[in-house]
Motif scaffolding. Structure first.
Motif, PDB file in Angstrom:
ATOM      1  N   ARG A 144       0.737  -1.273  -0.038  1.00  0.00           N
ATOM      2  CA  ARG A 144       0.022  -0.040   0.051  1.00  0.00           C
ATOM      3  C   ARG A 144       0.911   1.266   0.017  1.00  0.00           C
ATOM      4  NH1 ARG A 144      -5.337   0.620   1.733  1.00  0.00           N
ATOM      5  NH2 ARG A 144      -6.094   2.864   1.021  1.00  0.00           N
ATOM      6  N   TYR A 145       0.672   2.248  -0.957  1.00  0.00           N
ATOM      7  CA  TYR A 145       1.371   3.253  -0.964  1.00  0.00           C
ATOM      8  C   TYR A 145       0.269   4.525  -0.764  1.00  0.00           C
ATOM      9  CZ  TYR A 145       3.536   7.435  -3.385  1.00  0.00           C
ATOM     10  OH  TYR A 145       4.116   9.034  -3.579  1.00  0.00           O
ATOM     11  N   ILE A 146       0.587   5.839  -0.062  1.00  0.00           N
ATOM     12  CA  ILE A 146      -0.052   6.816   0.086  1.00  0.00           C
ATOM     13  C   ILE A 146       0.683   8.118  -0.130  1.00  0.00           C
ATOM     14  CG2 ILE A 146      -1.614   8.483   1.698  1.00  0.00           C
ATOM     15  CD1 ILE A 146      -2.367   5.880   3.148  1.00  0.00           C
ATOM     16  N   GLY A 147       0.583   8.821  -1.132  1.00  0.00           N
ATOM     17  CA  GLY A 147       1.529   9.960  -1.360  1.00  0.00           C
ATOM     18  C   GLY A 147       1.030  10.523  -2.749  1.00  0.00           C
ATOM     19  N   ASP A 148       2.039  11.217  -3.349  1.00  0.00           N
ATOM     20  CA  ASP A 148       1.931  11.944  -4.536  1.00  0.00           C
ATOM     21  C   ASP A 148       2.320  11.108  -5.892  1.00  0.00           C
ATOM     22  OD1 ASP A 148       4.571  13.018  -5.257  1.00  0.00           O
ATOM     23  OD2 ASP A 148       4.351  14.152  -3.647  1.00  0.00           O
ATOM     24  N   ALA A 149       1.824  11.592  -6.977  1.00  0.00           N
ATOM     25  CA  ALA A 149       2.225  10.733  -7.981  1.00  0.00           C
ATOM     26  C   ALA A 149       3.914  10.885  -8.509  1.00  0.00           C
ATOM     27  CB  ALA A 149       1.234  11.110  -9.342  1.00  0.00           C
ATOM     28  N   SER A 150       4.453  12.009  -8.293  1.00  0.00           N
ATOM     29  CA  SER A 150       5.795  12.120  -8.888  1.00  0.00           C
ATOM     30  C   SER A 150       6.766  11.231  -7.860  1.00  0.00           C
ATOM     31  CB  SER A 150       6.196  13.565  -8.713  1.00  0.00           C
ATOM     32  OG  SER A 150       5.996  14.186  -7.586  1.00  0.00           O
ATOM     33  N   THR A 151       6.041  11.232  -6.608  1.00  0.00           N
ATOM     34  CA  THR A 151       7.083  10.462  -5.666  1.00  0.00           C
ATOM     35  C   THR A 151       7.130   8.880  -5.889  1.00  0.00           C
ATOM     36  OG1 THR A 151       6.856  12.277  -3.811  1.00  0.00           O
ATOM     37  CG2 THR A 151       7.239   9.792  -3.327  1.00  0.00           C
ATOM     38  N   LEU A 152       5.652   8.541  -6.384  1.00  0.00           N
ATOM     39  CA  LEU A 152       5.621   7.126  -6.734  1.00  0.00           C
ATOM     40  C   LEU A 152       6.363   6.903  -7.855  1.00  0.00           C
ATOM     41  CD1 LEU A 152       3.876   4.723  -6.364  1.00  0.00           C
ATOM     42  CD2 LEU A 152       2.489   5.464  -8.270  1.00  0.00           C
ATOM     43  N   VAL A 153       6.457   7.554  -8.827  1.00  0.00           N
ATOM     44  CA  VAL A 153       7.351   7.584 -10.041  1.00  0.00           C
ATOM     45  C   VAL A 153       8.831   7.306  -9.600  1.00  0.00           C
ATOM     46  CG1 VAL A 153       8.201   8.420 -12.238  1.00  0.00           C
ATOM     47  CG2 VAL A 153       5.862   8.454 -11.642  1.00  0.00           C
ATOM     48  N   ARG A 154       9.184   8.388  -8.878  1.00  0.00           N
ATOM     49  CA  ARG A 154      10.528   8.281  -8.373  1.00  0.00           C
ATOM     50  C   ARG A 154      11.033   6.854  -7.624  1.00  0.00           C
ATOM     51  NH1 ARG A 154       9.652  13.375  -6.507  1.00  0.00           N
ATOM     52  NH2 ARG A 154       9.934  12.981  -4.448  1.00  0.00           N
ATOM     53  N   ALA A 198       9.525  11.336   4.572  1.00  0.00           N
ATOM     54  CA  ALA A 198       8.343  11.949   5.411  1.00  0.00           C
ATOM     55  C   ALA A 198       7.344  12.417   4.348  1.00  0.00           C
ATOM     56  CB  ALA A 198       8.810  13.185   6.067  1.00  0.00           C
ATOM     57  N   GLY A 199       7.607  12.180   2.942  1.00  0.00           N
ATOM     58  CA  GLY A 199       6.396  12.605   1.934  1.00  0.00           C
ATOM     59  C   GLY A 199       5.482  11.507   1.605  1.00  0.00           C
ATOM     60  N   PHE A 200       5.565  10.259   2.021  1.00  0.00           N
ATOM     61  CA  PHE A 200       4.743   9.218   1.689  1.00  0.00           C
ATOM     62  C   PHE A 200       4.590   8.184   2.462  1.00  0.00           C
ATOM     63  CE2 PHE A 200       8.973   7.815   0.675  1.00  0.00           C
ATOM     64  CZ  PHE A 200       9.167   6.548   0.608  1.00  0.00           C
ATOM     65  N   GLU A 201       3.789   7.123   2.553  1.00  0.00           N
ATOM     66  CA  GLU A 201       3.536   6.163   3.173  1.00  0.00           C
ATOM     67  C   GLU A 201       3.740   4.822   2.521  1.00  0.00           C
ATOM     68  OE1 GLU A 201       0.018   6.194   5.885  1.00  0.00           O
ATOM     69  OE2 GLU A 201       0.197   8.180   6.164  1.00  0.00           O
ATOM     70  N   LEU A 202       4.303   3.936   2.968  1.00  0.00           N
ATOM     71  CA  LEU A 202       4.450   2.639   2.164  1.00  0.00           C
ATOM     72  C   LEU A 202       4.452   1.406   3.291  1.00  0.00           C
ATOM     73  CD1 LEU A 202       5.106   1.666  -0.771  1.00  0.00           C
ATOM     74  CD2 LEU A 202       7.632   1.516  -0.148  1.00  0.00           C
ATOM     75  N   ALA A 203       3.557   0.561   2.826  1.00  0.00           N
ATOM     76  CA  ALA A 203       3.362  -0.433   3.789  1.00  0.00           C
ATOM     77  C   ALA A 203       3.318  -1.867   2.811  1.00  0.00           C
ATOM     78  CB  ALA A 203       2.067  -0.498   4.748  1.00  0.00           C
ATOM     79  N   GLY A 204       3.930  -2.985   3.404  1.00  0.00           N
ATOM     80  CA  GLY A 204       3.530  -4.316   2.815  1.00  0.00           C
ATOM     81  C   GLY A 204       4.524  -4.475   1.811  1.00  0.00           C
ATOM     82  N   VAL A 205       5.444  -3.617   1.404  1.00  0.00           N
ATOM     83  CA  VAL A 205       6.714  -3.837   0.419  1.00  0.00           C
ATOM     84  C   VAL A 205       7.741  -2.840   0.752  1.00  0.00           C
ATOM     85  CG1 VAL A 205       5.428  -1.920  -0.835  1.00  0.00           C
ATOM     86  CG2 VAL A 205       6.918  -3.698  -1.992  1.00  0.00           C
ATOM     87  N   GLN A 206       9.040  -3.196   0.335  1.00  0.00           N
ATOM     88  CA  GLN A 206      10.175  -2.618   0.576  1.00  0.00           C
ATOM     89  C   GLN A 206      10.432  -1.594  -0.272  1.00  0.00           C
ATOM     90  OE1 GLN A 206      11.999  -2.689   3.816  1.00  0.00           O
ATOM     91  NE2 GLN A 206      10.101  -3.878   4.216  1.00  0.00           N
ATOM     92  N   VAL A 207      10.818  -0.305  -0.193  1.00  0.00           N
ATOM     93  CA  VAL A 207      11.363   0.539  -1.219  1.00  0.00           C
ATOM     94  C   VAL A 207      12.003  -0.099  -2.313  1.00  0.00           C
ATOM     95  CG1 VAL A 207      12.608   2.450  -1.850  1.00  0.00           C
ATOM     96  CG2 VAL A 207      11.263   2.700   0.293  1.00  0.00           C
ATOM     97  N   GLY A 208      13.005  -0.889  -2.011  1.00  0.00           N
ATOM     98  CA  GLY A 208      13.916  -1.347  -3.010  1.00  0.00           C
ATOM     99  C   GLY A 208      13.068  -2.366  -4.136  1.00  0.00           C
ATOM    100  N   GLU A 209      12.118  -3.246  -3.501  1.00  0.00           N
ATOM    101  CA  GLU A 209      11.408  -3.993  -4.439  1.00  0.00           C
ATOM    102  C   GLU A 209      10.389  -3.081  -5.494  1.00  0.00           C
ATOM    103  OE1 GLU A 209       9.453  -7.404  -2.171  1.00  0.00           O
ATOM    104  OE2 GLU A 209       9.344  -5.825  -0.903  1.00  0.00           O
ATOM    105  N   LEU A 210      10.309  -2.039  -5.515  1.00  0.00           N
ATOM    106  CA  LEU A 210       9.622  -1.408  -6.586  1.00  0.00           C
ATOM    107  C   LEU A 210      10.548  -0.877  -7.605  1.00  0.00           C
ATOM    108  CD1 LEU A 210       7.622   1.034  -4.119  1.00  0.00           C
ATOM    109  CD2 LEU A 210       6.988  -1.249  -5.005  1.00  0.00           C
TER     110      LEU A 210
END
Length: 225
Positions: free
Chosen positions: A189-199, A209-221
């Motif tokens: 689950r991701y909560i935040g803005d679209a440009s951060t998601l793309v990054r 501090a600009g987003f929330e991420l649960a159930g998955v690690q940053v490196g997996e994306l």
């Protein structure tokens, strides 16, 4: 995006070309208005490269696509460095001119490749953001191309069987469902803005501090790493 687009169910073969043309119309005039010294600015998103190096790499990739030159080892770090070195004697304007031609001509080639080159267009858009970020532009990974980039990202992650993610975006009414749901694990689950998601999906640095991420690690994306 339609509901089908958001779920990655339909390939629009013209989408990568549209993304490149939209980005071309923003990026190229902006580059031509930059001072010569700007091209020597380090591009932090691409360690060891300057803004000019990023642009030379981007233009070389598109030229290869247009010419159908995909020899063994292409797009490896060594191949990328050779492409940049081949353009060392060019003026900055010549690099920008080649980039403009590539962004104009690559769309039909990508469309006919059946999806194999779609990620190339997304990568080019991300590199344009890398250049803007290096030169201090706000919203570097946003702009008019962002909706096209998101649509392409949804489909690429779905086709590659990437880790599933449910994204609630601050700047989009409907959630995005990226990746492919499997029985092995529930979607992240991701909560935040679209440009951060793309990054996140392109392996670029983000403010925690600009987003929330649960159930998955940053490196997996990261789809490029």
């Amino acid at each position: 995006m339609t509901s089908a687009d958001m779920h990655g169910e339909v390939r629009d073969p013209e989408l990568p070309g549209r993304l490149l043309v939209v980005e071309r119309d923003q990026l190229i005039p902006w580059l031509r208005g930059r001072a010569e010294g700007d091209f020597a600015t380090p591009a932090d998103a691409c360690p060891g490269w300057t803004v000019r190096d990023v642009l030379a790499h981007s233009s070389a990739v598109l030229t290869r696509a247009v010419q159908g030159r995909f020899e063994e080892g292409v797009f490896s770090p060594e191949s990328n460095d050779r492409d940049i070195a081949e353009r060392a004697g060019w003026t900055d304007a010549q690099v920008v001119d080649e980039l403009e031609r590539g962004m104009t001509e690559a769309g039909p080639v990508i469309a006919q490749a059946g999806g194999a080159l779609d990620g190339l267009a997304l990568g080019e858009w991300v590199h344009a953001g890398d250049v803007r970020a290096a030169l201090g532009e706000p919203e570097a990974y946003a702009g008019k191309g962002l909706p096209h980039a998101l649509e392409l990202l949804v489909r690429i992650t779905r086709e590659r069987g990437h880790v599933a993610l449910h994204a609630d975006l601050d700047d989009l009414d409907e959630p995005l469902r990226l990746g492919e749901v499997s029985g092995d694990r529930p979607p992240g689950r991701y909560i935040g803005d679209a440009s951060t998601l793309v990054r996140l999906y392109s392996g670029r640095s983000v403010e925690a501090a600009g987003f929330e991420l649960a159930g998955v690690q940053v490196g997996e994306l990261n789809i490029f790493g």
